[in-house]
Design a protein around this motif. Structure first.
Motif, PDB file in Angstrom:
ATOM      1  N   VAL A   1       9.325  59.566 -27.105  1.00  0.00           N
ATOM      2  CA  VAL A   1      10.195  59.254 -28.239  1.00  0.00           C
ATOM      3  C   VAL A   1      10.186  57.752 -28.472  1.00  0.00           C
ATOM      4  O   VAL A   1      10.500  56.972 -27.582  1.00  0.00           O
ATOM      5  N   VAL A   2       9.814  57.331 -29.650  1.00  0.00           N
ATOM      6  CA  VAL A   2       9.775  55.910 -29.961  1.00  0.00           C
ATOM      7  C   VAL A   2      11.189  55.373 -30.101  1.00  0.00           C
ATOM      8  O   VAL A   2      12.022  55.952 -30.797  1.00  0.00           O
ATOM      9  N   VAL A   3      11.466  54.277 -29.419  1.00  0.00           N
ATOM     10  CA  VAL A   3      12.751  53.598 -29.541  1.00  0.00           C
ATOM     11  C   VAL A   3      12.529  52.281 -30.267  1.00  0.00           C
ATOM     12  O   VAL A   3      11.731  51.459 -29.828  1.00  0.00           O
ATOM     13  N   ILE A   4      13.190  52.083 -31.379  1.00  0.00           N
ATOM     14  CA  ILE A   4      13.030  50.843 -32.141  1.00  0.00           C
ATOM     15  C   ILE A   4      13.793  49.738 -31.427  1.00  0.00           C
ATOM     16  O   ILE A   4      14.957  49.889 -31.074  1.00  0.00           O
ATOM     17  N   LYS A   5      13.129  48.620 -31.214  1.00  0.00           N
ATOM     18  CA  LYS A   5      13.685  47.525 -30.427  1.00  0.00           C
ATOM     19  C   LYS A   5      14.163  46.400 -31.338  1.00  0.00           C
ATOM     20  O   LYS A   5      13.416  45.907 -32.191  1.00  0.00           O
ATOM     21  N   GLY A   6      15.407  45.986 -31.154  1.00  0.00           N
ATOM     22  CA  GLY A   6      15.934  44.845 -31.879  1.00  0.00           C
ATOM     23  C   GLY A   6      15.461  43.550 -31.261  1.00  0.00           C
ATOM     24  O   GLY A   6      15.447  43.389 -30.032  1.00  0.00           O
ATOM     25  N   VAL A   7      15.061  42.599 -32.107  1.00  0.00           N
ATOM     26  CA  VAL A   7      14.513  41.321 -31.651  1.00  0.00           C
ATOM     27  C   VAL A   7      15.318  40.176 -32.254  1.00  0.00           C
ATOM     28  O   VAL A   7      15.506  40.105 -33.476  1.00  0.00           O
ATOM     29  N   SER A   8      15.812  39.282 -31.399  1.00  0.00           N
ATOM     30  CA  SER A   8      16.408  38.027 -31.853  1.00  0.00           C
ATOM     31  C   SER A   8      15.442  36.899 -31.530  1.00  0.00           C
ATOM     32  O   SER A   8      14.796  36.908 -30.482  1.00  0.00           O
ATOM     33  N   ILE A   9      15.356  35.910 -32.430  1.00  0.00           N
ATOM     34  CA  ILE A   9      14.394  34.818 -32.245  1.00  0.00           C
ATOM     35  C   ILE A   9      15.112  33.487 -32.310  1.00  0.00           C
ATOM     36  O   ILE A   9      15.751  33.152 -33.320  1.00  0.00           O
ATOM     37  N   LEU A  10      15.005  32.722 -31.244  1.00  0.00           N
ATOM     38  CA  LEU A  10      15.486  31.340 -31.208  1.00  0.00           C
ATOM     39  C   LEU A  10      14.310  30.431 -31.542  1.00  0.00           C
ATOM     40  O   LEU A  10      13.351  30.334 -30.780  1.00  0.00           O
ATOM     41  N   GLY A  11      14.367  29.790 -32.703  1.00  0.00           N
ATOM     42  CA  GLY A  11      13.250  28.965 -33.153  1.00  0.00           C
ATOM     43  C   GLY A  11      12.347  29.714 -34.112  1.00  0.00           C
ATOM     44  O   GLY A  11      11.125  29.644 -34.030  1.00  0.00           O
ATOM     45  N   SER A  12      12.942  30.414 -35.078  1.00  0.00           N
ATOM     46  CA  SER A  12      12.167  31.310 -35.941  1.00  0.00           C
ATOM     47  C   SER A  12      11.274  30.581 -36.933  1.00  0.00           C
ATOM     48  O   SER A  12      10.304  31.163 -37.435  1.00  0.00           O
ATOM     49  N   THR A  13      11.579  29.307 -37.251  1.00  0.00           N
ATOM     50  CA  THR A  13      10.774  28.598 -38.246  1.00  0.00           C
ATOM     51  C   THR A  13       9.662  27.764 -37.613  1.00  0.00           C
ATOM     52  O   THR A  13       8.880  27.138 -38.329  1.00  0.00           O
ATOM     53  N   GLY A  14       9.587  27.735 -36.286  1.00  0.00           N
ATOM     54  CA  GLY A  14       8.499  27.042 -35.610  1.00  0.00           C
ATOM     55  C   GLY A  14       7.247  27.903 -35.564  1.00  0.00           C
ATOM     56  O   GLY A  14       7.219  29.046 -36.044  1.00  0.00           O
TER      57      GLY A  14
ATOM     58  N   VAL B   1       6.252  41.281 -35.748  1.00  0.00           N
ATOM     59  CA  VAL B   1       7.310  42.249 -36.065  1.00  0.00           C
ATOM     60  C   VAL B   1       6.996  42.981 -37.369  1.00  0.00           C
ATOM     61  O   VAL B   1       7.187  44.202 -37.477  1.00  0.00           O
ATOM     62  N   SER B   2       6.498  42.244 -38.354  1.00  0.00           N
ATOM     63  CA  SER B   2       6.215  42.852 -39.658  1.00  0.00           C
ATOM     64  C   SER B   2       5.116  43.900 -39.590  1.00  0.00           C
ATOM     65  O   SER B   2       5.039  44.790 -40.445  1.00  0.00           O
ATOM     66  N   ARG B   3       4.258  43.819 -38.580  1.00  0.00           N
ATOM     67  CA  ARG B   3       3.158  44.763 -38.430  1.00  0.00           C
ATOM     68  C   ARG B   3       3.593  46.091 -37.802  1.00  0.00           C
ATOM     69  O   ARG B   3       2.851  47.065 -37.830  1.00  0.00           O
ATOM     70  N   TYR B   4       4.813  46.091 -37.228  1.00  0.00           N
ATOM     71  CA  TYR B   4       5.285  47.285 -36.525  1.00  0.00           C
ATOM     72  C   TYR B   4       6.717  47.627 -36.930  1.00  0.00           C
ATOM     73  O   TYR B   4       7.638  47.598 -36.125  1.00  0.00           O
ATOM     74  N   PRO B   5       6.927  47.968 -38.207  1.00  0.00           N
ATOM     75  CA  PRO B   5       8.298  48.280 -38.645  1.00  0.00           C
ATOM     76  C   PRO B   5       8.885  49.502 -37.950  1.00  0.00           C
ATOM     77  O   PRO B   5      10.103  49.656 -37.890  1.00  0.00           O
ATOM     78  N   GLU B   6       8.021  50.351 -37.404  1.00  0.00           N
ATOM     79  CA  GLU B   6       8.497  51.534 -36.679  1.00  0.00           C
ATOM     80  C   GLU B   6       8.870  51.200 -35.238  1.00  0.00           C
ATOM     81  O   GLU B   6       9.425  52.050 -34.525  1.00  0.00           O
ATOM     82  N   ARG B   7       8.575  49.972 -34.787  1.00  0.00           N
ATOM     83  CA  ARG B   7       8.834  49.563 -33.404  1.00  0.00           C
ATOM     84  C   ARG B   7       9.933  48.512 -33.284  1.00  0.00           C
ATOM     85  O   ARG B   7      10.666  48.496 -32.298  1.00  0.00           O
ATOM     86  N   PHE B   8       9.980  47.596 -34.261  1.00  0.00           N
ATOM     87  CA  PHE B   8      10.868  46.443 -34.148  1.00  0.00           C
ATOM     88  C   PHE B   8      11.693  46.243 -35.406  1.00  0.00           C
ATOM     89  O   PHE B   8      11.255  46.570 -36.518  1.00  0.00           O
TER      90      PHE B   8
END
Length: 417
Positions: free
Chosen positions: A8-21, A31-38
């Protein structure tokens, strides 16, 4: 949090510190390549509120943060109508992003020791850490790894070299849960345990050698533009200068000590200009495993975010017929003395690596601002390290105090005060 349980696929929440670097932007590409994962839960940036606004509008995190209150107001006004995330700023904002409730993993990609306290906050909140901020373990390896062990949190390396070692070890978790599985106590260096620690002979970290591996002969005339022209990687300014001095490799040596529990005498550095082999593990029987790939940071980012599953992608592959040679040489410690100094600071332990790192951050910033020449970076860092009063077994408060004092000393030697 595992992202694949019982089929069973579990979608994982991701927080990013330094997202514009650089790392943050590449992580969002992954993340954008795996909308079903993240999905993105929270984003923190520095001053670049415009890019953060674009990222937030696309990924719709529940919480965003910038460095200054005035930029937070500008960010709020720029967001699409109907989208109202929590908006924070400053150190409190970094902490909020780090501890965001919906995140299963926090990618720490801010530069320097500014990432230390948010990483600690994320660990205390029980979040797995995808670590792209090597200074956290350089400055505070002992208390951070102990805390991760106590909280049952995984520290998953994002640096290409440490990811390569991790992959060569068949994905064994670098710190925390690997030790818990064998009943070892926390607080000691590293994470290789049981049969793994008995099998590993040496860890071999590869280095491109940077833009000045051979020339110019006199490095004192190196300009900022020359130092930022890395031959293989596209990275942020600070890490690119560290690569030019080989300090980046020295910091990675200290980080590897804490991640993998290997003594400094068993950590090697090997210059490999092609940057195809990202690092190797030499086992006790003489066998060597290497991880190879094109120099693309999206690969180690994807491996850390997707752990324990290896996800497929359509990124470029090595063309073996165009690959003419893989060459290796020993690092030139006389040309790049910061690498030897990093080994010495790591072996000294205590607050010495924090002093080394703090002085280097100040010296690199001074060079980027054209206040000192390239060769002065080593002179400033070595003076701070030489004069540092080492504290053994420090807690976070003592580490932060050593960091602050070393910055003051470095600014004095750089003529900035």
């Amino acid at each position: 949090m595992h992202n694949f349980l019982g089929g069973v696929v579990v979608i994982k929440g991701v927080s990013i510190l330094g997202s514009t670097g650089s790392i943050g932007c590449q992580a969002l590409d992954v993340v954008s390549r795996y909308p079903e994962r993240f999905f993105v839960t929270a984003l923190a940036a520095g001053k670049n509120w415009r890019l953060l606004s674009e990222q937030a509008a696309r990924f719709r995190p529940e919480l965003v943060s910038v460095a200054a209150e005035k930029d937070a107001r500008l960010l709020e006004d720029s967001l699409p109508e109907g989208y109202k995330p929590e908006i924070h700023w400053g150190e409190e904002g970094l902490m909020a992003v780090a501890a965001c409730a919906g995140a299963g993993v926090v990618l720490t990609a801010v530069t320097g020791t500014a990432g230390l306290l948010p990483t600690v906050a994320a660990i205390k909140a029980g979040k797995d850490i995808a670590l792209a901020n090597k200074e956290t373990l350089v400055a505070a390896g002992e208390p951070v790894t102990k805390l991760a062990f106590d909280k049952g949190v995984n520290i998953l390396p994002v640096d290409s070299e440490h990811s390569a070692i991790w992959q060569c070890l068949s994905g064994r978790i670098p710190v925390s849960l690997a030790r818990r599985a064998t009943g070892q106590s926390g607080g000691d260096a590293g994470g290789l345990t049981g049969i793994c620690s008995r099998e590993v002979g040496n860890i071999i970290l590869t280095a491109s050698g940077g833009p000045f591996r051979r020339e110019p002969e006199d490095l004192s005339g190196v300009t900022v533009e020359m130092a930022l022209a890395h031959p293989n990687w596209q990275m942020g300014k600070k890490i690119t200068i560290d690569s030019a001095t080989l300090m980046n490799k020295g910091l990675e040596v200290i980080e590897a000590h804490w991640l993998f529990g290997v003594e400094y005498s068993r950590i090697r550095v090997l210059v490999h200009p092609q940057s195809i082999i990202h690092s190797m593990v030499e086992f006790v029987d003489g066998s060597v495993l290497a991880q190879l790939g094109l120099p693309d940071m999206r690969l180690p980012i994807q491996y850390a975010l997707g752990y324990p599953e290896r996800l497929s992608n359509d990124l470029p592959r090595i063309n073996w017929f165009d690959l003419r040679a893989l060459t290796f040489q020993a690092p030139d410690y006389s040309r790049f003395p910061l690498l030897r100094l990093a080994f010495q600071a790591g072996e000294a332990g205590g607050t010495m690596p924090a002093a080394l790192n703090a002085a280097n951050e100040v010296a690199v910033e001074a060079f980027l601002n054209r206040k000192i020449n390239f060769s002065s970076i080593y002179g400033i860092v070595s003076r701070v390290v030489e004069n540092h009063r080492l504290i053994s077994g420090p807690d976070l408060e003592e580490i932060l105090a050593a960091d602050l004092e070393s910055r003051r000393e470095a600014r004095k030697y750089a003529g900035l005060t």
